[in-house]
Write an enzyme that holds these catalytic residues in place. Structure first.
Site, PDB file in Angstrom:
ATOM      1  N   VAL A  26       0.904  -1.386   0.026  1.00 28.32           N
ATOM      2  CA  VAL A  26      -0.753   0.055   0.318  1.00 28.32           C
ATOM      3  C   VAL A  26       0.805   1.270  -0.386  1.00 28.32           C
ATOM      4  CG1 VAL A  26      -1.766   1.344   0.852  1.00 28.32           C
ATOM      5  CG2 VAL A  26      -1.812  -1.197   1.431  1.00 28.32           C
ATOM      6  N   CYS A  27       0.719   2.604  -0.793  1.00 28.13           N
ATOM      7  CA  CYS A  27       1.548   3.603  -0.859  1.00 28.13           C
ATOM      8  C   CYS A  27       1.240   3.856  -0.004  1.00 28.13           C
ATOM      9  CB  CYS A  27       1.122   4.062  -1.971  1.00 28.13           C
ATOM     10  SG  CYS A  27       1.491   5.889  -2.133  1.00 28.13           S
ATOM     11  N   ILE A  28       2.424   4.164   0.799  1.00 24.85           N
ATOM     12  CA  ILE A  28       2.365   5.881   2.062  1.00 24.85           C
ATOM     13  C   ILE A  28       2.049   6.832   2.201  1.00 24.85           C
ATOM     14  CG2 ILE A  28       4.556   6.244   2.245  1.00 24.85           C
ATOM     15  CD1 ILE A  28       4.695   5.507   5.339  1.00 24.85           C
ATOM     16  N   ALA A  58      -1.895   6.228   1.592  1.00 21.01           N
ATOM     17  CA  ALA A  58      -2.244   5.495   1.870  1.00 21.01           C
ATOM     18  C   ALA A  58      -2.754   6.692   4.140  1.00 21.01           C
ATOM     19  CB  ALA A  58      -1.489   4.126   2.960  1.00 21.01           C
TER      20      ALA A  58
END
Lengths: 130, 128
Positions: free
Chosen positions: A77-79, A82
């Site tokens: 998941v892209c930080i 997110a």
């Protein structure tokens, strides 16, 4: 073949996560490898463990978790995407001073570099978006 | 940012296809974030602006009224990241009454058919 998958839309509102899941499952059944699934834009919402869909409907997040556990698929998941949308793991929750975290099992939070790396490492990257 | 920066010297052709207006949805902004990160990986990067994506690089964006950050100056910084292959769809520009003079960055304007050929040459195409 080694596949990378990019999912750009959230669950239920769009079908892209469903299509990506079906693609991943079919690929694995045919003997291909899913190197990584990268969740970006609203796609990060696929990773919340707070969804509670009706029992007669599919559970999009749980399906990904089970796929990750059964076939060792890397769900990233892209930080940045997110944090904007309130998807946090335990360490990010601590870092951002939030009381709770909600990242579902089987997912991990990391940077956009993971998407580029998938592009470099994989034979094909398939984008599921709007 | 992470330790995967070193990929053993593999250079692939990455293309980013920008199809959406800069405001209204977050696709354009977050797509630009990918491009900036990608620059660190020393890959062969090119960008296409087509459909409403041509508005992303339109001159004179004023966003105060909608309380959004005007991120269009960032496209000008792409040059500093050695990202210089910017292509714009001719038909998309014309359909919106725009020309190359309306754009904040130097681009190559190509017809749809030429863009197709360009896409065919790529290893990885990210469409946002």
């Amino acid at each position: 073949m080694k596949f990378g998958i990019l999912i750009n839309e959230g669950p239920y509102q769009h079908q892209s996560s469903d299509s990506a899941y079906q693609f991943a499952k079919a690929s694995i059944e045919k003997g291909h490898t899913i190197f990584r699934v990268f969740f970006y834009h609203d796609g990060v919402n696929n990773a919340t463990n707070l969804t509670a869909p009706p029992t007669d409907d599919r559970n999009v997040t749980l399906r990904w978790t089970e796929l990750a556990q059964e076939h060792d698929v890397d769900l990233v998941v892209c930080i940045a995407a997110a944090l904007r949308r309130g998807i946090l793991d335990e360490s990010e929750a601590k870092r951002q001073n939030k009381a709770n975290f909600n990242l579902a099992d089987g997912f991990r939070i990391s940077g956009l570099g993971q998407l580029i790396e998938a592009g470099i490492q994989c034979d094909r990257v398939v984008v599921f978006g709007d | 940012m992470e330790d995967e920066m070193m990929e053993g010297g593999v250079v692939k052709k990455f293309m980013y296809v920008n199809r959406k207006a800069p405001y209204g949805t977050i696709y354009a902004l977050e797509s630009l974030e990918v491009v900036l990160i990608a620059a660190a990986f020393e890959q062969d990067v090119s960008l296409i602006f087509m459909d409403d994506g041509v508005f992303q690089i339109k001159k004179g964006q004023k966003t105060d009224g909608v309380d959004m950050k005007n991120f269009s100056p960032t496209y000008r910084a792409l040059e500093m990241y050695d990202i210089e292959k910017l292509y714009v769809c001719k038909e998309s520009l014309e359909a919106r009454g725009m020309s190359e003079d309306d754009l904040i960055v130097d681009v190559e304007v190509l017809e749809r058919a030429a863009l197709q050929d360009l896409m065919d040459e790529q290893d990885v195409v990210f469409s946002f």
